[in-house]
Design a protein around this motif. Sequence first.
Motif, PDB file in Angstrom:
ATOM      1  N   ARG A  50     -29.656  29.514  10.454  1.00 57.79           N
ATOM      2  CA  ARG A  50     -28.651  28.914   9.649  1.00 57.79           C
ATOM      3  C   ARG A  50     -27.747  28.401  10.354  1.00 57.79           C
ATOM      4  NH1 ARG A  50     -24.590  32.054  10.738  1.00 57.79           N
ATOM      5  NH2 ARG A  50     -24.872  34.232  10.834  1.00 57.79           N
ATOM      6  N   TYR A  51     -26.902  27.276  10.283  1.00 57.42           N
ATOM      7  CA  TYR A  51     -25.838  26.616  10.961  1.00 57.42           C
ATOM      8  C   TYR A  51     -24.602  27.571  11.164  1.00 57.42           C
ATOM      9  CZ  TYR A  51     -28.569  22.394  10.660  1.00 57.42           C
ATOM     10  OH  TYR A  51     -29.383  21.270  10.440  1.00 57.42           O
ATOM     11  N   PRO A  52     -24.209  27.701  12.320  1.00 55.42           N
ATOM     12  CA  PRO A  52     -22.945  28.381  12.587  1.00 55.42           C
ATOM     13  C   PRO A  52     -21.795  27.725  11.518  1.00 55.42           C
ATOM     14  CG  PRO A  52     -23.549  27.804  14.509  1.00 55.42           C
ATOM     15  CD  PRO A  52     -24.512  26.997  13.531  1.00 55.42           C
ATOM     16  N   VAL A  53     -20.740  28.594  11.120  1.00 56.26           N
ATOM     17  CA  VAL A  53     -19.694  27.754  10.577  1.00 56.26           C
ATOM     18  C   VAL A  53     -18.678  27.629  11.618  1.00 56.26           C
ATOM     19  CG1 VAL A  53     -19.941  29.242   8.507  1.00 56.26           C
ATOM     20  CG2 VAL A  53     -18.656  30.387  10.252  1.00 56.26           C
ATOM     21  N   ASN A  54     -17.564  26.877  11.301  1.00 56.51           N
ATOM     22  CA  ASN A  54     -16.656  26.024  11.996  1.00 56.51           C
ATOM     23  C   ASN A  54     -16.031  27.202  13.070  1.00 56.51           C
ATOM     24  OD1 ASN A  54     -16.760  24.021  10.609  1.00 56.51           O
ATOM     25  ND2 ASN A  54     -15.042  24.426   9.365  1.00 56.51           N
ATOM     26  N   ALA A  55     -15.619  28.538  12.671  1.00 60.70           N
ATOM     27  CA  ALA A  55     -15.116  29.565  13.617  1.00 60.70           C
ATOM     28  C   ALA A  55     -15.887  30.020  14.728  1.00 60.70           C
ATOM     29  CB  ALA A  55     -14.384  30.787  12.827  1.00 60.70           C
ATOM     30  N   VAL A  72     -13.910  17.155  15.397  1.00 59.09           N
ATOM     31  CA  VAL A  72     -13.482  18.285  14.408  1.00 59.09           C
ATOM     32  C   VAL A  72     -15.020  18.487  13.800  1.00 59.09           C
ATOM     33  CG1 VAL A  72     -12.569  18.820  12.382  1.00 59.09           C
ATOM     34  CG2 VAL A  72     -11.208  17.451  14.099  1.00 59.09           C
ATOM     35  N   ALA A  73     -15.283  19.861  13.697  1.00 59.56           N
ATOM     36  CA  ALA A  73     -16.434  20.349  12.907  1.00 59.56           C
ATOM     37  C   ALA A  73     -16.385  20.597  11.527  1.00 59.56           C
ATOM     38  CB  ALA A  73     -17.196  21.385  13.662  1.00 59.56           C
ATOM     39  N   ASN A  74     -17.069  20.420  10.616  1.00 55.15           N
ATOM     40  CA  ASN A  74     -17.075  20.977   9.204  1.00 55.15           C
ATOM     41  C   ASN A  74     -18.450  21.556   8.899  1.00 55.15           C
ATOM     42  OD1 ASN A  74     -16.646  21.206   6.502  1.00 55.15           O
ATOM     43  ND2 ASN A  74     -16.318  19.159   5.877  1.00 55.15           N
ATOM     44  N   SER A  75     -18.703  22.884   9.157  1.00 54.71           N
ATOM     45  CA  SER A  75     -19.695  23.502   8.597  1.00 54.71           C
ATOM     46  C   SER A  75     -19.189  24.719   7.784  1.00 54.71           C
ATOM     47  CB  SER A  75     -20.428  23.740  10.192  1.00 54.71           C
ATOM     48  OG  SER A  75     -21.428  24.646   9.649  1.00 54.71           O
ATOM     49  N   THR A  76     -19.378  24.767   6.724  1.00 52.18           N
ATOM     50  CA  THR A  76     -18.939  25.845   5.961  1.00 52.18           C
ATOM     51  C   THR A  76     -19.891  26.494   5.212  1.00 52.18           C
ATOM     52  OG1 THR A  76     -18.203  24.416   4.185  1.00 52.18           O
ATOM     53  CG2 THR A  76     -16.419  25.122   5.593  1.00 52.18           C
ATOM     54  N   THR A  77     -20.907  25.793   4.689  1.00 53.29           N
ATOM     55  CA  THR A  77     -22.010  26.174   3.785  1.00 53.29           C
ATOM     56  C   THR A  77     -23.329  26.827   4.683  1.00 53.29           C
ATOM     57  OG1 THR A  77     -23.264  24.360   3.745  1.00 53.29           O
ATOM     58  CG2 THR A  77     -21.623  24.252   2.402  1.00 53.29           C
ATOM     59  N   ALA A  79     -25.641  25.539   5.671  1.00 49.52           N
ATOM     60  CA  ALA A  79     -26.802  24.913   5.334  1.00 49.52           C
ATOM     61  C   ALA A  79     -26.538  23.087   5.770  1.00 49.52           C
ATOM     62  CB  ALA A  79     -27.051  24.620   3.842  1.00 49.52           C
ATOM     63  N   THR A  80     -25.177  22.645   6.105  1.00 51.16           N
ATOM     64  CA  THR A  80     -25.022  21.636   6.594  1.00 51.16           C
ATOM     65  C   THR A  80     -23.694  21.628   7.357  1.00 51.16           C
ATOM     66  OG1 THR A  80     -23.450  21.094   4.518  1.00 51.16           O
ATOM     67  CG2 THR A  80     -25.655  20.347   4.027  1.00 51.16           C
ATOM     68  N   TYR A  81     -23.795  20.309   8.221  1.00 51.48           N
ATOM     69  CA  TYR A  81     -22.512  20.135   9.107  1.00 51.48           C
ATOM     70  C   TYR A  81     -22.298  18.666   9.096  1.00 51.48           C
ATOM     71  CZ  TYR A  81     -25.796  18.955  12.652  1.00 51.48           C
ATOM     72  OH  TYR A  81     -26.948  18.387  13.380  1.00 51.48           O
ATOM     73  N   THR A  82     -21.004  18.462   9.533  1.00 52.99           N
ATOM     74  CA  THR A  82     -20.589  17.032   9.768  1.00 52.99           C
ATOM     75  C   THR A  82     -19.601  17.125  11.094  1.00 52.99           C
ATOM     76  OG1 THR A  82     -20.629  16.506   7.464  1.00 52.99           O
ATOM     77  CG2 THR A  82     -19.294  15.114   8.809  1.00 52.99           C
ATOM     78  N   PHE A  83     -19.702  16.521  11.979  1.00 51.83           N
ATOM     79  CA  PHE A  83     -18.856  16.102  13.079  1.00 51.83           C
ATOM     80  C   PHE A  83     -18.275  14.997  12.909  1.00 51.83           C
ATOM     81  CE2 PHE A  83     -21.953  18.914  15.040  1.00 51.83           C
ATOM     82  CZ  PHE A  83     -20.984  20.097  15.527  1.00 51.83           C
ATOM     83  N   THR A  84     -16.864  14.773  13.274  1.00 54.14           N
ATOM     84  CA  THR A  84     -16.029  13.613  13.197  1.00 54.14           C
ATOM     85  C   THR A  84     -15.286  13.468  14.487  1.00 54.14           C
ATOM     86  OG1 THR A  84     -15.855  13.897  10.746  1.00 54.14           O
ATOM     87  CG2 THR A  84     -14.314  12.390  12.008  1.00 54.14           C
ATOM     88  N   ALA A  85     -15.471  12.141  15.135  1.00 57.97           N
ATOM     89  CA  ALA A  85     -14.705  12.082  16.106  1.00 57.97           C
ATOM     90  C   ALA A  85     -13.592  10.953  16.002  1.00 57.97           C
ATOM     91  CB  ALA A  85     -15.523  11.359  17.233  1.00 57.97           C
ATOM     92  N   THR A  86     -12.431  11.343  15.984  1.00 54.40           N
ATOM     93  CA  THR A  86     -11.322  10.520  15.761  1.00 54.40           C
ATOM     94  C   THR A  86     -10.530   9.971  17.113  1.00 54.40           C
ATOM     95  OG1 THR A  86     -11.037  11.834  13.608  1.00 54.40           O
ATOM     96  CG2 THR A  86      -9.078  10.357  14.296  1.00 54.40           C
ATOM     97  N   PRO A  87     -10.458   8.662  17.300  1.00 54.49           N
ATOM     98  CA  PRO A  87      -9.467   7.996  18.435  1.00 54.49           C
ATOM     99  C   PRO A  87      -8.212   8.705  18.253  1.00 54.49           C
ATOM    100  CG  PRO A  87      -9.865   6.696  16.616  1.00 54.49           C
ATOM    101  CD  PRO A  87     -10.734   7.717  16.213  1.00 54.49           C
ATOM    102  N   LEU A 101     -21.255  12.036  12.178  1.00 58.91           N
ATOM    103  CA  LEU A 101     -22.537  12.530  12.409  1.00 58.91           C
ATOM    104  C   LEU A 101     -22.856  13.652  11.654  1.00 58.91           C
ATOM    105  CD1 LEU A 101     -25.292  11.891  13.723  1.00 58.91           C
ATOM    106  CD2 LEU A 101     -24.783  13.581  15.655  1.00 58.91           C
ATOM    107  N   ASN A 102     -23.692  13.856  10.918  1.00 56.18           N
ATOM    108  CA  ASN A 102     -24.035  14.852  10.175  1.00 56.18           C
ATOM    109  C   ASN A 102     -25.556  15.656  10.439  1.00 56.18           C
ATOM    110  OD1 ASN A 102     -26.008  13.491   8.878  1.00 56.18           O
ATOM    111  ND2 ASN A 102     -24.904  13.222   6.714  1.00 56.18           N
ATOM    112  N   GLN A 103     -25.884  16.693   9.747  1.00 49.65           N
ATOM    113  CA  GLN A 103     -27.238  17.433  10.294  1.00 49.65           C
ATOM    114  C   GLN A 103     -28.521  16.758   9.776  1.00 49.65           C
ATOM    115  OE1 GLN A 103     -25.355  17.743   7.177  1.00 49.65           O
ATOM    116  NE2 GLN A 103     -27.213  17.421   5.825  1.00 49.65           N
ATOM    117  N   ALA A 104     -28.259  15.558   9.057  1.00 46.89           N
ATOM    118  CA  ALA A 104     -29.598  14.619   8.765  1.00 46.89           C
ATOM    119  C   ALA A 104     -29.620  13.634   9.750  1.00 46.89           C
ATOM    120  CB  ALA A 104     -29.280  14.057   7.339  1.00 46.89           C
TER     121      ALA A 104
END
Length: 127
Positions: A50-55, A72-77, A79-87, A101-104
Amino acid sequence: MIVVALVAILAAIALPSYTQYVQRSHRANARGALLQASQWMERAATAQGRYPVNAEIPAGVLAVEGGRYTVVANSTTRATYTFTATPTVTQASDACGGFILNQAGTRTQTSTSVVSTPLSPQECWNR
């Protein structure tokens, strides 16, 4: 006087090109960090099932060389994750805005406070 005018003209032409080059190189650092973070998540999912959660994501995985982007990572389920790079402030005027960028493997752009309509993913992810 002519030399000073000539140097001023050359600087006026060269400075915007140099600024764009620097922004493009930091943009590449952000894209690379997102891809490395995604690879880390896939390796962790292979090992754990499974994917690790944010923590559970180490801070080093989210680091971007140059410090002009924050990831910033968003992985709470799990089953999925999303990474966002903000300038950050020094990169905020970059026309590509932020990167997602997401898991797909879907690569998209996001607007920022300075850039309301970023360039297309093809222009930003492939350059």
